[in-house]
Scaffold this motif. Structure first.
Motif, PDB file in Angstrom:
ATOM      1  N   ARG A   1       9.067   5.450   7.259  1.00  0.00           N
ATOM      2  CA  ARG A   1       9.048   4.988   5.869  1.00  0.00           C
ATOM      3  C   ARG A   1      10.184   3.998   5.600  1.00  0.00           C
ATOM      4  NH1 ARG A   1       9.295   9.541   1.458  1.00  0.00           N
ATOM      5  NH2 ARG A   1      11.137  10.096   2.667  1.00  0.00           N
TER       6      ARG A   1
ATOM      7  N   ALA B   1      -2.474   7.077  11.863  1.00  0.00           N
ATOM      8  CA  ALA B   1      -3.626   7.919  11.555  1.00  0.00           C
ATOM      9  C   ALA B   1      -3.395   8.771  10.316  1.00  0.00           C
ATOM     10  CB  ALA B   1      -3.929   8.820  12.752  1.00  0.00           C
ATOM     11  N   ARG B   2      -2.162   9.192  10.099  1.00  0.00           N
ATOM     12  CA  ARG B   2      -1.913  10.143   9.007  1.00  0.00           C
ATOM     13  C   ARG B   2      -1.649   9.505   7.659  1.00  0.00           C
ATOM     14  NH1 ARG B   2      -0.968  15.822  10.539  1.00  0.00           N
ATOM     15  NH2 ARG B   2      -0.906  15.874  12.805  1.00  0.00           N
ATOM     16  N   CYS B   3      -1.242   8.247   7.636  1.00  0.00           N
ATOM     17  CA  CYS B   3      -0.951   7.621   6.339  1.00  0.00           C
ATOM     18  C   CYS B   3      -2.198   7.690   5.462  1.00  0.00           C
ATOM     19  CB  CYS B   3      -0.522   6.172   6.504  1.00  0.00           C
ATOM     20  SG  CYS B   3      -0.380   5.356   4.891  1.00  0.00           S
ATOM     21  N   PRO B   4      -2.107   8.341   4.305  1.00  0.00           N
ATOM     22  CA  PRO B   4      -3.313   8.498   3.481  1.00  0.00           C
ATOM     23  C   PRO B   4      -3.754   7.189   2.834  1.00  0.00           C
ATOM     24  CG  PRO B   4      -1.399   9.501   2.406  1.00  0.00           C
ATOM     25  CD  PRO B   4      -0.932   9.006   3.731  1.00  0.00           C
ATOM     26  N   ARG B   5      -2.939   6.160   2.912  1.00  0.00           N
ATOM     27  CA  ARG B   5      -3.267   4.918   2.209  1.00  0.00           C
ATOM     28  C   ARG B   5      -3.447   3.723   3.140  1.00  0.00           C
ATOM     29  NH1 ARG B   5      -1.905   5.954  -3.807  1.00  0.00           N
ATOM     30  NH2 ARG B   5      -1.712   8.191  -3.676  1.00  0.00           N
ATOM     31  N   GLY B   6      -3.587   3.994   4.419  1.00  0.00           N
ATOM     32  CA  GLY B   6      -3.860   2.895   5.348  1.00  0.00           C
ATOM     33  C   GLY B   6      -2.765   1.844   5.380  1.00  0.00           C
TER      34      GLY B   6
ATOM     35  N   ARG C   1       0.815  -1.219   0.000  1.00  0.00           N
ATOM     36  CA  ARG C   1       0.000   0.000   0.000  1.00  0.00           C
ATOM     37  C   ARG C   1       0.849   1.270   0.000  1.00  0.00           C
ATOM     38  NH1 ARG C   1      -5.151  -1.956   2.008  1.00  0.00           N
ATOM     39  NH2 ARG C   1      -5.955   0.125   2.320  1.00  0.00           N
TER      40      ARG C   1
ATOM     41  N   VAL D   1       3.272   4.251  -0.935  1.00  0.00           N
ATOM     42  CA  VAL D   1       3.746   4.941  -2.138  1.00  0.00           C
ATOM     43  C   VAL D   1       4.930   5.853  -1.804  1.00  0.00           C
ATOM     44  CG1 VAL D   1       1.617   4.796  -3.463  1.00  0.00           C
ATOM     45  CG2 VAL D   1       1.964   6.722  -1.907  1.00  0.00           C
ATOM     46  N   GLU D   2       5.514   5.647  -0.628  1.00  0.00           N
ATOM     47  CA  GLU D   2       6.774   6.294  -0.243  1.00  0.00           C
ATOM     48  C   GLU D   2       6.665   7.808  -0.128  1.00  0.00           C
ATOM     49  OE1 GLU D   2      10.099   4.695  -2.490  1.00  0.00           O
ATOM     50  OE2 GLU D   2       9.070   2.787  -2.758  1.00  0.00           O
ATOM     51  N   CYS D   3       5.464   8.330   0.226  1.00  0.00           N
ATOM     52  CA  CYS D   3       5.276   9.782   0.257  1.00  0.00           C
ATOM     53  C   CYS D   3       5.955  10.431   1.453  1.00  0.00           C
ATOM     54  CB  CYS D   3       3.789  10.134   0.250  1.00  0.00           C
ATOM     55  SG  CYS D   3       2.921   9.688   1.774  1.00  0.00           S
ATOM     56  N   GLY D   4       6.166   9.667   2.525  1.00  0.00           N
ATOM     57  CA  GLY D   4       6.923  10.202   3.659  1.00  0.00           C
ATOM     58  C   GLY D   4       6.090  10.936   4.699  1.00  0.00           C
ATOM     59  N   ILE D   5       4.749  10.901   4.587  1.00  0.00           N
ATOM     60  CA  ILE D   5       3.911  11.575   5.589  1.00  0.00           C
ATOM     61  C   ILE D   5       4.165  10.979   6.977  1.00  0.00           C
ATOM     62  CG2 ILE D   5       1.506  11.747   6.386  1.00  0.00           C
ATOM     63  CD1 ILE D   5       0.660  12.518   3.634  1.00  0.00           C
TER      64      ILE D   5
ATOM     65  N   TYR E   1       7.494  12.288   8.374  1.00  0.00           N
ATOM     66  CA  TYR E   1       7.385  13.730   8.609  1.00  0.00           C
ATOM     67  C   TYR E   1       6.635  14.027   9.906  1.00  0.00           C
ATOM     68  CZ  TYR E   1       6.262  18.639   7.781  1.00  0.00           C
ATOM     69  OH  TYR E   1       6.131  19.989   7.910  1.00  0.00           O
TER      70      TYR E   1
ATOM     71  N   LEU F   1       9.870   0.333   3.950  1.00  0.00           N
ATOM     72  CA  LEU F   1      10.588  -0.088   2.742  1.00  0.00           C
ATOM     73  C   LEU F   1      11.411  -1.348   3.001  1.00  0.00           C
ATOM     74  CD1 LEU F   1      11.788   3.319   1.209  1.00  0.00           C
ATOM     75  CD2 LEU F   1       9.921   1.861   0.471  1.00  0.00           C
TER      76      LEU F   1
END
Lengths: 91, 439
Positions: free
Chosen positions: A43, A65-70, A25, A27-31, A34, A47
């Motif tokens: 992250r 809670a913050r990961c937009p992709r669960g 799931r 996508v390595e966005c780093g939220i 951060y 990985l």
């Protein structure tokens, strides 16, 4: 769910859970990294396919809670599994 | 003899291939050629850069030093020439590189509609980091933006612009959002969330042209003759695989670069992977394109292994994507297509797969909660697709049931008994058939 039950679950997560990831799931966005108050590179754990086993992890749930992709969730650590029942995910 | 690998494309497929090659060939010479002067970054993360959820530096998930240590050399440049006979590529700056194995992981680019004024300053698409930077720069002084198109990228653009305080209008040609993949309830859920974010949705509106002033976007004109003043027009009507290099090399192409299940193109030493590749599934005999982050990583890894002469032929798994649309975490697995035509996307969008459009011989069962929604697509003996919106607890076991083609005949009756029964039946099915690690 009553408040006491919710509180119990939260305490159980705090003492016995680790944060694990479902890498497919991500996508390595780093939220996650951060927003970690402890500065853990969440992250990087995802990985490499490892749970967030950093001693500094508070299991505060900010990354979950913050990961937009669960991608992230709490899971009872095998170390504590015997004490809290069969290894069911803590949600 | 040391084998020379050249990879064109610095996206997920190219980088995953380089890393896979290094795992299997510790001595080989690996070069990645990419057009962008930044290192590898998360393209899906651009949506969160636009909304301000992360700063730019968060996008860089693999430090350049990791690749230096692995002996993966990166060159910034654009390929001008491929000579398959001499096994050589030449860049625009004149630099030549010889290869034993070449990978084309060149990705896809956003398509622009053929209307007057589409090249004006202020018309934007979202392909790469430069695009995201440009959008943020324009948004600082823009008052109003229009978004046209569909799929995930249109939403990302609309939400990104709105988050920057730009009055955002989403112009849809159709009557609802992403009608080919989402059902009417799901579209309404997303549209409701967008409206809450202040995005104004216009249905049944088709872009006819862009009106400029001093070379910049001043308004859009619609087919019914009306105009809407704006400073930005964001376009997401689909993407097109980059085929130029494949044509230079004389490779066979369709919508993408043709590759077989070993990612080999019609030249035995040239491979193709990621959004640019149209990969043959030997099981169905069909070729498919996935424009998905996880698929690109899978492609890259598998292609890298094949370039080293190891690995098994690729079996395309049921496509899987997770995204946040309209603030709702949404997982799409397998064949979820509604069979409806999507007039807002002229081709496949980013974060999209043509397999979602395959309308299986199946029917859908829906279970709605307030913010949580579940749609299962049932085939005769197995689950063929699922949409999970909101709470994601079920998405992992569902992925297992769909990808592993678990026989559900014994539970099918209960699963099709309607919204209330479906969650209970699914729970029973999961407890009985999904191994603990996958639940």
């Amino acid at each position: 769910m009553d408040l006491l039950q919710r509180d119990r679950l939260k305490r159980r997560a705090l003492v016995s859970a680790v944060i694990v990831a479902e890498a497919v799931r991500c996508v390595e966005c780093g939220i996650c990294t951060y927003n970690c108050p402890q500065g853990i590179d969440v992250r990087d754990h995802v990985l490499s396919g490892l749970p967030v086993s950093d001693a500094g992890c508070l299991t505060c749930g900010e990354c979950v809670a913050r990961c937009p992709r669960g991608t992230l969730r709490f899971e009872v650590s095998p170390l504590f599994r015997d004490r809290v029942g069969p290894g069911r995910p803590v949600r | 003899m040391t084998r020379r690998y050249v990879i064109v494309g610095n996206g997920p497929a190219g980088v995953a291939a380089a890393e896979a090659i290094r795992r299997h060939d510790t001595a080989g010479e690996i070069r990645i050629v990419g057009g962008e002067d930044t290192g590898f970054y998360s393209r899906p993360g651009l949506a969160y850069l636009l909304t301000g959820a992360i700063p730019e530096e968060s996008l860089f998930s693999r430090p350049a030093s990791d690749h230096d240590l692995a002996g993966i050399h990166r060159t910034v440049g654009t390929v001008r020439e491929i000579d398959p006979q001499r096994h050589r590529i030449v860049l625009f700056d004149g630099q030549a590189m010889s290869y034993d194995r070449l990978l084309l992981a060149v990705g896809a680019r956003a398509v622009r509609p053929a209307v007057p004024g589409i090249d004006l300053d202020g018309v934007v698409t979202l392909d790469n980091l430069d695009d995201a930077r440009r959008i943020l720069r324009l948004a600082r002084r823009a008052k109003r933006a229009c978004v046209v198109g569909g799929g995930i990228t249109a939403i990302e653009l609309a939400e990104g612009l709105a988050a920057n305080g730009v009055e955002t209008h989403y112009l849809m040609r159709g009557d609802r959002y992403w009608g080919s993949v989402l059902d009417p309830y799901e579209s309404a859920l997303v549209e409701g969330r967008l409206a809450e974010e202040g995005i104004r949705i216009h249905r049944g509106v088709e872009l006819a042209g862009v009106i400029g002033r001093k070379g910049r976007v001043a308004a859009v004109e619609t087919r019914d003759g009306s105009t809407l003043a704006c400073d930005i027009l964001a376009v997401a009507i689909g993407t097109q695989p980059r085929l130029e290099l494949a044509h230079l090399a004389g490779l066979q192409t369709g919508r993408g670069i043709w590759a077989d299940a070993t990612f080999q193109t019609t030249d035995r030493d040239i491979f193709a992977a990621g959004d640019a590749a149209e990969v043959l599934d030997p099981e169905t005999g069909k070729r498919g394109i996935d424009s998905l982050w996880s698929a690109a990583l899978d492609h890259g890894r598998a292609a890298g292994e094949q370039m080293c002469g190891v690995g098994r032929p690729y079996r395309r798994p049921a496509p899987f994507n997770v995204t946040r649309i309209g603030g709702v975490t949404t997982t799409l697995i397998g064949a979820v297509g509604t069979g409806a035509r999507d007039v807002d996307l002229v081709t496949l969008g980013r974060g999209d797969s043509n397999a979602w459009r395959e309308h299986a011989d199946a029917f859908a069962v829906v279970s709605d909660g307030e913010a949580n929604h579940l749609r299962l697509v049932l085939g005769p003996d197995r689950l063929v697709g699922a949409v999970v919106m909101g709470d994601q607890a079920l998405s992992r076991p569902l992925q297992h049931l769909i990808r592993e083609r678990v026989d559900i005949r014994w539970a099918r009756d209960r699963l099709s008994r309607g919204p209330i029964e479906v969650r209970k039946a699914l729970q029973a099915l999961i407890e009985r058939t999904v191994p603990l690690g996958a639940a």
